[in-house]
Design a protein around this motif. Structure first.
Motif, PDB file in Angstrom:
ATOM      1  N   GLN A   1       0.906  -1.141   0.046  1.00  0.00           N
ATOM      2  CA  GLN A   1      -0.092  -0.080  -0.090  1.00  0.00           C
ATOM      3  C   GLN A   1       0.796   1.199   0.057  1.00  0.00           C
TER       4      GLN A   1
ATOM      5  N   LYS B   1       2.647   4.664   1.273  1.00  0.00           N
ATOM      6  CA  LYS B   1       2.952   4.900   2.514  1.00  0.00           C
ATOM      7  C   LYS B   1       3.039   6.588   2.366  1.00  0.00           C
TER       8      LYS B   1
ATOM      9  N   ARG C   1      -9.056   1.925  10.727  1.00  0.00           N
ATOM     10  CA  ARG C   1      -7.640   1.866  11.128  1.00  0.00           C
ATOM     11  C   ARG C   1      -6.825   3.260  11.291  1.00  0.00           C
ATOM     12  N   PHE C   2      -7.627   4.302  11.131  1.00  0.00           N
ATOM     13  CA  PHE C   2      -7.128   5.519  11.124  1.00  0.00           C
ATOM     14  C   PHE C   2      -7.653   6.358  12.311  1.00  0.00           C
TER      15      PHE C   2
ATOM     16  N   LYS D   1      -4.577  12.863   9.507  1.00  0.00           N
ATOM     17  CA  LYS D   1      -5.199  11.506   9.496  1.00  0.00           C
ATOM     18  C   LYS D   1      -3.885  10.475   9.765  1.00  0.00           C
TER      19      LYS D   1
ATOM     20  N   ASP E   1      -2.489   6.515  10.239  1.00  0.00           N
ATOM     21  CA  ASP E   1      -2.602   5.129  10.174  1.00  0.00           C
ATOM     22  C   ASP E   1      -2.168   4.616  11.468  1.00  0.00           C
TER      23      ASP E   1
ATOM     24  N   THR F   1       0.685   2.000  11.397  1.00  0.00           N
ATOM     25  CA  THR F   1       2.084   2.397  11.050  1.00  0.00           C
ATOM     26  C   THR F   1       2.525   3.301  11.607  1.00  0.00           C
TER      27      THR F   1
ATOM     28  N   ARG G   1       2.041   6.341  10.232  1.00  0.00           N
ATOM     29  CA  ARG G   1       2.257   7.136   9.277  1.00  0.00           C
ATOM     30  C   ARG G   1       1.065   8.024   8.626  1.00  0.00           C
TER      31      ARG G   1
ATOM     32  N   ALA H   1      -2.052   9.404   6.689  1.00  0.00           N
ATOM     33  CA  ALA H   1      -2.627   8.627   5.516  1.00  0.00           C
ATOM     34  C   ALA H   1      -2.076   9.489   3.998  1.00  0.00           C
TER      35      ALA H   1
END
Length: 98
Positions: free
Chosen positions: A28, A30, A65-66, A81, A83, A86, A88, A90
């Motif tokens: 996905q 990043k 998931r955010f 936003k 994640d 991770t 990170r 969005a």
């Protein structure tokens, strides 16, 4: 004849399984690291990061998931936003529903 059908079914099933595996494991995009480490983060970590960056009145909402976070800094409102898996930011997909 039955043997051909069986071989075709097994081959088709293997092809579908391989395609599904490729789709599921595709990387996905990043976004930039908000909290370094590429590991799961909590709402509290997101709040602490924003506050250490000078934001106040921080509000955080979990959206799947955010974490969607808003806060005030120097009279302006900022929004990120993050994640949760991770840490990170969005990736902006350009689809603005507003």
């Amino acid at each position: 004849m039955n043997r051909r059908i069986l071989v075709a079914l097994i081959g088709g099933t293997a092809l579908v399984a391989a395609a599904g595996t490729l789709i599921a494991t595709a990387e996905q995009p990043k976004g930039p690291a908000f909290i370094p480490g590429d590991q799961p983060v909590t709402e509290d970590l997101v709040r602490q990061k924003l506050q250490s960056d000078g934001y106040s009145n921080v509000l955080i909402v979990r959206q799947g998931r955010f974490f969607e976070a808003m806060g005030s800094k120097e009279g302006k409102t900022g929004k990120v936003k993050v994640d949760a898996l991770t840490g990170r930011l969005a990736v902006d997909d350009g689809d603005d529903d507003d």
